[in-house]
Design an enzyme around this catalytic site. Sequence first.
Site, PDB file in Angstrom:
ATOM      1  N   HIS A 140       0.828  -1.216   0.000  1.00 13.89           N
ATOM      2  CA  HIS A 140       0.000   0.000   0.000  1.00 13.89           C
ATOM      3  C   HIS A 140       0.856   1.257   0.000  1.00 13.89           C
ATOM      4  O   HIS A 140       1.606   1.505   0.946  1.00 13.89           O
ATOM      5  CB  HIS A 140      -0.929  -0.005   1.213  1.00 13.89           C
ATOM      6  CG  HIS A 140      -2.018   1.015   1.127  1.00 13.89           C
ATOM      7  ND1 HIS A 140      -2.976   0.998   0.133  1.00 13.89           N
ATOM      8  CD2 HIS A 140      -2.307   2.114   1.878  1.00 13.89           C
ATOM      9  CE1 HIS A 140      -3.803   2.012   0.296  1.00 13.89           C
ATOM     10  NE2 HIS A 140      -3.412   2.717   1.342  1.00 13.89           N
TER      11      HIS A 140
ATOM     12  N   TYR B  53      -4.817   7.881  -6.763  1.00 12.86           N
ATOM     13  CA  TYR B  53      -6.079   8.592  -6.991  1.00 12.86           C
ATOM     14  C   TYR B  53      -5.943  10.045  -7.409  1.00 12.86           C
ATOM     15  O   TYR B  53      -6.946  10.700  -7.665  1.00 12.86           O
ATOM     16  CB  TYR B  53      -6.992   8.482  -5.761  1.00 12.86           C
ATOM     17  CG  TYR B  53      -6.419   9.012  -4.461  1.00 12.86           C
ATOM     18  CD1 TYR B  53      -6.507  10.364  -4.132  1.00 12.86           C
ATOM     19  CD2 TYR B  53      -5.811   8.153  -3.557  1.00 12.86           C
ATOM     20  CE1 TYR B  53      -5.997  10.838  -2.932  1.00 12.86           C
ATOM     21  CE2 TYR B  53      -5.307   8.620  -2.361  1.00 12.86           C
ATOM     22  CZ  TYR B  53      -5.399   9.962  -2.052  1.00 12.86           C
ATOM     23  OH  TYR B  53      -4.891  10.422  -0.868  1.00 12.86           O
TER      24      TYR B  53
ATOM     25  N   ARG C  14     -16.888   4.817   1.636  1.00 14.82           N
ATOM     26  CA  ARG C  14     -17.334   6.219   1.692  1.00 14.82           C
ATOM     27  C   ARG C  14     -17.361   6.860   0.315  1.00 14.82           C
ATOM     28  O   ARG C  14     -18.143   7.762   0.050  1.00 14.82           O
ATOM     29  CB  ARG C  14     -16.337   7.035   2.528  1.00 14.82           C
ATOM     30  CG  ARG C  14     -16.376   6.848   3.978  1.00 14.82           C
ATOM     31  CD  ARG C  14     -15.263   7.678   4.643  1.00 14.82           C
ATOM     32  NE  ARG C  14     -14.037   6.928   4.815  1.00 14.82           N
ATOM     33  CZ  ARG C  14     -12.822   7.364   4.490  1.00 14.82           C
ATOM     34  NH1 ARG C  14     -12.646   8.541   3.927  1.00 14.82           N
ATOM     35  NH2 ARG C  14     -11.770   6.613   4.711  1.00 14.82           N
TER      36      ARG C  14
ATOM     37  N   GLU D 211     -10.884   1.924   8.812  1.00 16.08           N
ATOM     38  CA  GLU D 211      -9.651   2.452   9.398  1.00 16.08           C
ATOM     39  C   GLU D 211      -9.938   3.307  10.628  1.00 16.08           C
ATOM     40  O   GLU D 211      -9.150   3.331  11.569  1.00 16.08           O
ATOM     41  CB  GLU D 211      -8.921   3.281   8.333  1.00 16.08           C
ATOM     42  CG  GLU D 211      -7.600   3.879   8.815  1.00 16.08           C
ATOM     43  CD  GLU D 211      -6.896   4.677   7.747  1.00 16.08           C
ATOM     44  OE1 GLU D 211      -7.509   4.966   6.702  1.00 16.08           O
ATOM     45  OE2 GLU D 211      -5.717   5.017   7.971  1.00 16.08           O
TER      46      GLU D 211
ATOM     47  N   HIS E 291      -5.918  -1.705   5.881  1.00 11.44           N
ATOM     48  CA  HIS E 291      -6.131  -1.347   7.292  1.00 11.44           C
ATOM     49  C   HIS E 291      -7.060  -2.362   7.986  1.00 11.44           C
ATOM     50  O   HIS E 291      -6.592  -3.101   8.832  1.00 11.44           O
ATOM     51  CB  HIS E 291      -6.666   0.084   7.487  1.00 11.44           C
ATOM     52  CG  HIS E 291      -5.851   1.123   6.785  1.00 11.44           C
ATOM     53  ND1 HIS E 291      -4.509   1.274   7.035  1.00 11.44           N
ATOM     54  CD2 HIS E 291      -6.160   2.046   5.828  1.00 11.44           C
ATOM     55  CE1 HIS E 291      -4.034   2.252   6.268  1.00 11.44           C
ATOM     56  NE2 HIS E 291      -5.012   2.726   5.528  1.00 11.44           N
TER      57      HIS E 291
ATOM     58  N   ASP F 265       2.210   3.021   2.931  1.00 15.48           N
ATOM     59  CA  ASP F 265       1.067   3.931   2.905  1.00 15.48           C
ATOM     60  C   ASP F 265       1.457   5.404   2.767  1.00 15.48           C
ATOM     61  O   ASP F 265       1.771   5.867   1.678  1.00 15.48           O
ATOM     62  CB  ASP F 265       0.207   3.660   4.165  1.00 15.48           C
ATOM     63  CG  ASP F 265      -1.138   4.347   4.150  1.00 15.48           C
ATOM     64  OD1 ASP F 265      -1.383   5.157   3.250  1.00 15.48           O
ATOM     65  OD2 ASP F 265      -1.962   4.092   5.046  1.00 15.48           O
TER      66      ASP F 265
HETATM   67  C1  NGQ Z   1      -5.779   8.372   1.483  1.00 16.42           C
HETATM   68  N1  NGQ Z   1      -5.005   7.489   3.604  1.00 16.42           N
HETATM   69  O1  NGQ Z   1      -6.608   8.254   0.588  1.00 16.42           O
HETATM   70  O2  NGQ Z   1      -4.651   8.794   1.242  1.00 16.42           O
HETATM   71  C2  NGQ Z   1      -6.164   7.967   2.890  1.00 16.42           C
HETATM   72  C3  NGQ Z   1      -6.752   9.134   3.630  1.00 16.42           C
HETATM   73  C4  NGQ Z   1      -9.248   8.963   3.316  1.00 16.42           C
HETATM   74  C5  NGQ Z   1      -5.137   6.660   4.620  1.00 16.42           C
HETATM   75  N2  NGQ Z   1      -6.317   6.201   4.874  1.00 16.42           N
HETATM   76  C6  NGQ Z   1      -7.990   9.695   3.028  1.00 16.42           C
HETATM   77  N3  NGQ Z   1      -4.115   6.288   5.330  1.00 16.42           N
HETATM   78  O3  NGQ Z   1      -9.223   7.815   3.753  1.00 16.42           O
HETATM   79  O4  NGQ Z   1     -10.288   9.550   3.076  1.00 16.42           O
HETATM   80 ZN    ZN Z   2      -4.134   4.523   1.853  1.00 12.10          ZN
END
Ligand code: NGQ
Ligand code: ZN
Length: 415
Positions: free
Chosen positions: A25, A90, A177, A203, A237, A288
């Site tokens: 990740h 993304y 989400r 998470e 996670h 991550d």
């Molecule tokens: C991310 N990162 O997309 O980079 C996510 C945070 C989210 C982690 N979850 C943003 N560690 O989950 O909305």
């Molecule tokens: Zn992530």
Amino acid sequence: MHDVPAIHAERTSAGWRLPGIANLHSHAFQRAMAGLAEVQTDPADSFWTWRETMYRMAGRFDPDTLRAVATQLYVEMLEAGYTTVCEFHYVHHAPDGAPYAPASAMADALIDAARITGIRLTLLPVLYMTGGFDGRPLGERQRRFGHDVDGYLRLFADLHARRDDTLRVGCALHSLRAVPVDAMHAVLDGLPDDARLHIHIAEQVPEVDECLAVRGGRPVAWLLDNAPVDARWTLVHATHLDAAEVAGIARSGATVALCPTTEANLGDGLFPLREYLDAGGAWGIGSDSHISVSPVEELRWLEYGQRLVTQRRNIAVAAATPSVGATLFAGVQASAAASTGFDAADDAVVLDADAPLLAGATKDDVLDRWLFAGNRPLAREVHVAGRTVVTGGRHALHADAARGYAHAMRAVLAD
Ligand code: NGQ
Ligand code: ZN
């Protein structure tokens, strides 16, 4: 539920030879903000306030800066012993949401960085459609992440056509989400049967509560009931689980990608590791947010988190292997092919047998000594897909990548 085969380091003239490590990740751009979100902005600082800082950083990237940051990151990964990276990508479009020409420009930057450095890349273009479980539209800072289903499948097909010996292309759903139910099914129906599927899940506690309120189930339980979760899936996670979810993931054959240094940094919570191992679940590690780029630190903290809450020692062991290091290393190896899509059995990391940390080491204690006894990097050589990419502990591009990174950081951090 599978028996995880033990891994033994092999003593060669070059040092202690081990299989390479898969990093399940990564968000490459986040390397640029490591250490820049450790200042309190509010006494209630949390994952959610960190996310605002992260969105500001995401807003500053273009293909050239992303290529430079990813190149430095992948050099660091290879020097640390990671030989494959799953890039959960993304940041697709320009900051105002307009597609680049070509639409894959940001993904291309990651592919370039992987090719330049020699790391295996499992590229996971991310489907990101809504700003929350209620289906609200993406916020201004999320606009560059978004696709409709057709646009996503076009990007996927374009990237998927380019796969080769060191490039695999799978699909990521950002999170429950961010992906409405209909869109999830439409995308899953549009993918090749063997596509790997990664998703952020469970998470944070508020995410579990919202999922319960809106979808009538906890995130992992909902996913297991509503998607064909099997060994092609990686749940990133999966921190907050009840006993039925622990058993359900293990039974499905999916891999959990644990990211202990990021999960600690973001205040996520602690994964029920012992229960999950008892259920025979598959798992691997990821760096991550890149607050640390070190499999040593991920595995060490995976075990230490458990020790701190249980007030016990030597938690992550298998019946056949009393060594924590050997158990952890074997767990990472056992999930790699299913999660990444690569058969990378010949990739190797060779540890410096002359390092004081490994003085007098044997094949039975070398992994424990590497993972627990110090912080000096011990990977002397790294071999990926028949190429030697690290010698003497250094990647051939160590200095060039650092120069390119410094240049990109000046642009990214400028106001
Ligand atoms: C991310 N990162 O997309 O980079 C996510 C945070 C989210 C982690 N979850 C943003 N560690 O989950 O909305
Ligand atoms: Zn992530």
